[in-house]
Design an enzyme around this catalytic site. Structure first.
Site, mmCIF file in Angstrom:
data_model
loop_
_atom_site.group_PDB
_atom_site.id
_atom_site.type_symbol
_atom_site.label_atom_id
_atom_site.label_comp_id
_atom_site.label_asym_id
_atom_site.label_seq_id
_atom_site.Cartn_x
_atom_site.Cartn_y
_atom_site.Cartn_z
ATOM 1 N N TYR A 151 0.835 -1.114 -0.085
ATOM 2 C CA TYR A 151 0.107 -0.031 -0.067
ATOM 3 C C TYR A 151 0.768 1.270 -0.114
ATOM 4 O O TYR A 151 0.559 2.022 -0.719
ATOM 5 C CB TYR A 151 -0.939 -0.098 1.113
ATOM 6 N N ALA A 153 3.851 1.748 -1.037
ATOM 7 C CA ALA A 153 4.543 1.932 -2.347
ATOM 8 C C ALA A 153 3.749 2.334 -3.199
ATOM 9 O O ALA A 153 3.978 3.405 -4.083
ATOM 10 C CB ALA A 153 5.096 0.591 -2.983
ATOM 11 N N ALA A 154 2.326 1.859 -3.358
ATOM 12 C CA ALA A 154 1.394 2.438 -4.374
ATOM 13 C C ALA A 154 1.175 3.867 -4.084
ATOM 14 O O ALA A 154 0.990 4.634 -5.099
ATOM 15 C CB ALA A 154 0.126 1.486 -4.502
#
Length: 252
Positions: A151, A153-154
């Site tokens: 999550y 990273a996104a």
């Protein structure tokens, strides 16, 4: 305050519950024409009926073809899009070591690439109109550790994308900005589940981690989205605003 959003065509991804639902309600109350899209037909229909929304589209928003179908349906129904709110997202996996690589790819597809794709679909239409607003709902954990690695990273990618796209398209009258919520409480969210499981632990979490002393509300996120979409934010370009009651540790 008149935000001049009457009859603006708004598409909200992940708009059937939680933050997306509150954003849909807020835009509708401002007189906008509101369409929502999400995975579950029942929740979409219930939200659309509850707030008298103008359209809803059931779709798997991790799919390129489904996103294209949704956007074409919107243009067929309304002829344009003035405001795009990229809100769809979700959390998966656990620690990096224990999370399969496929789950990282799934998180990127849903949380990040869906926003890139819908933005690319909307930009030519907005350019033709000479104006537009794109709002990306990310997270404070896109700037610091705290959520699951997939999550984080996104959402970090989404914050970076918000700035880069904003600089590309502002010359065309299109403003791109973001909202980074902190811990937001709503009936279908993870924080409510955790409260139900261990209320004392969550009480301690709030006391220790959120200076404002409470969870945020979906309405508080929606209010910021309204501002960013409006002419009142005409000089806000490429910003991702923390809306977190002081929870985040970053100072930039």
């Amino acid at each position: 305050m008149n935000l001049n959003l009457t009859n603006k065509v708004v598409l909200i991804t992940g708009g059937s519950k939680g933050i997306g639902k509150a954003i849909a309600k807020a835009f509708k109350e401002e007189g906008a024409k509101v369409a929502i899209t999400a995975r579950t037909q029942k929740e979409l229909a219930e939200t659309a009926a509850e707030y008298n929304l103008d359209a809803y589209y059931e779709a798997d928003l991790s799919s390129n073809k489904e996103r294209e179908r949704v956007f074409q349906s919107l243009i067929n129904d309304f002829g344009k899009v003035d405001i795009l709110v990229n809100n769809v997202g979700g959390s998966n996996g656990s620690t990096t070591e224990e999370t399969e690589l496929d789950l990282f790819a799934e998180a990127i597809d849903l949380n990040y690439l869906s926003s890139v794709h819908f933005s690319k679909l909307a930009i030519p239409v907005m350019k033709n109109n000479g104006s537009g607003s794109i709002i990306n709902i990310s997270s404070i954990f896109g700037r610091e550790a705290g959520g699951k690695p997939t999550y984080n990273a996104a959402k970090a990618a989404m914050i970076s994308f918000t700035k880069s796209l904003a600089d590309e398209v502002i010359k065309d009258g299109i403003r791109v900005n973001g909202v980074a919520p902190g811990s937001i409480l709503h009936p279908t969210g993870n924080w409510q589940k955790r409260i139900n499981e261990n209320p004392e632990k969550m009480k301690a979490f709030v006391e220790q981690q959120i200076p404002a002393g409470r969870f945020g509300t979906v309405e508080e996120i929606a209010n910021v989205a309204l501002f960013l979409a409006s002419e009142k934010a005409s000089w806000v370009v490429g910003a991702t605003l923390n809306v977190d009651g002081g929870q985040s540790r970053s100072n930039f």
